[in-house]
Design an enzyme around this catalytic site. Sequence first.
Site, PDB file in Angstrom:
ATOM      1  N   SER A 214       2.057   4.618   5.094  1.00 27.64           N
ATOM      2  CA  SER A 214       1.275   4.110   6.222  1.00 27.64           C
ATOM      3  C   SER A 214       0.399   2.922   5.854  1.00 27.64           C
ATOM      4  O   SER A 214      -0.035   2.176   6.730  1.00 27.64           O
ATOM      5  CB  SER A 214       0.404   5.233   6.794  1.00 27.64           C
ATOM      6  OG  SER A 214      -0.401   5.814   5.780  1.00 27.64           O
TER       7      SER A 214
ATOM      8  N   ASP B 240       1.295  11.325  -2.346  1.00 28.22           N
ATOM      9  CA  ASP B 240       1.526  12.229  -3.477  1.00 28.22           C
ATOM     10  C   ASP B 240       0.200  12.779  -3.983  1.00 28.22           C
ATOM     11  O   ASP B 240       0.055  13.980  -4.245  1.00 28.22           O
ATOM     12  CB  ASP B 240       2.230  11.481  -4.615  1.00 28.22           C
ATOM     13  CG  ASP B 240       3.593  10.961  -4.237  1.00 28.22           C
ATOM     14  OD1 ASP B 240       4.583  11.407  -4.826  1.00 28.22           O
ATOM     15  OD2 ASP B 240       3.678  10.097  -3.345  1.00 28.22           O
TER      16      ASP B 240
ATOM     17  N   HIS C 257      -7.237   4.542   6.374  1.00 27.53           N
ATOM     18  CA  HIS C 257      -6.331   3.405   6.464  1.00 27.53           C
ATOM     19  C   HIS C 257      -7.108   2.102   6.627  1.00 27.53           C
ATOM     20  O   HIS C 257      -8.246   2.104   7.101  1.00 27.53           O
ATOM     21  CB  HIS C 257      -5.373   3.574   7.646  1.00 27.53           C
ATOM     22  CG  HIS C 257      -4.426   4.722   7.486  1.00 27.53           C
ATOM     23  ND1 HIS C 257      -4.682   5.975   8.010  1.00 27.53           N
ATOM     24  CD2 HIS C 257      -3.229   4.813   6.851  1.00 27.53           C
ATOM     25  CE1 HIS C 257      -3.683   6.787   7.705  1.00 27.53           C
ATOM     26  NE2 HIS C 257      -2.792   6.117   7.005  1.00 27.53           N
TER      27      HIS C 257
END
Length: 348
Positions: free
Chosen positions: A53, A166, A299
Amino acid sequence: MLTIGWIMLGVAALAATENTLCPDGDYTSATVPNSAHKLKVGDIKVVAGMGDSGTAANGAESTQLFDIMTQYRGRSFSTGGASSYNDGLTTLPNILRLFNPHLRGYSTGVGDENSPTANLNVAQFGALSSQMKLQAELLIKRMKADPKINIDEDWKMVTLLTGGNDICRACANVSLYPASMFRANIEAALDVLQEGSPRTIVNLLEVFDITNLMKVMPLQPSCQEAMKIKLCPCPPGSDGSELSALSKEYQRALVNLINTGKYNRKPDFTVVIQPFLGNVPTTETGEPDMSFFTPDCFHLSTKGHSAAGVSLWNTMLRRKSKKHRAFNHPEQPMCPTTRYIPTQVNYS
């Protein structure tokens, strides 16, 4: 009146392609180079992006938490080509277009990786490093299918950013996402690119330490709702220290992989680590500057993508020993100071 109209259109077109950043200089090779270590910025004809993203630019224009799922790919720091450099959107493609107005591959709209305007941004929301090999295969397939791209002759710049998801998943059990597995996943993807995408330079980005954000989120009212979403499922009371250590292990894993020299064996392919995401922007007090982030506090916002685009560009133009480990604002794009784009081979 018709003649005047055509003149005005010509002036507008010239202004859109004029290199207002570096008007003087030799930034394109007289003949197409055969070596990735003799490449100038104006030689890049195609840009592409892989990752999650962060590359998909989730929520970049969002003002509300519910809009975070919207992918503003045209504003992605590494592949976004919406608007232009002169209009203030300083993404890598928009800077490169100053040196080659015929650049291809960049994204221009809103949508997922399968939307028509995604172009060569094949990043997927929520993607793990284990999915990078499939993304590399998809990217090569798209380049071969594009009649305006010659995959064998055109020089391509691919930017790869992954690892954040991850690390977030590792918060529940660090042993499930070791650095050795991360390295193997990146190696598998780079092997596919090296074999199937000649004349390519890969910008391999280090994942930033998300624990800096985790520590400040409880102090930001706008972040508190986002915390309920559990982007990183850490156990109650965890300060994320285990993730900070894992982030550094991931960074070392990338360095060790590239230092093997495996991706310098072909003259027309190379991989360069760009470490500017090692740290997030900070305020004068040293805390993360949340104005660079979306309402989920995770983000990048459009401001963040523009800043990251400049930092990626500047870091890309610096020798290995001079590369930045953080992206800053305000930072102005620099003009190339070396004859060629620095790699492990031509500049140390």
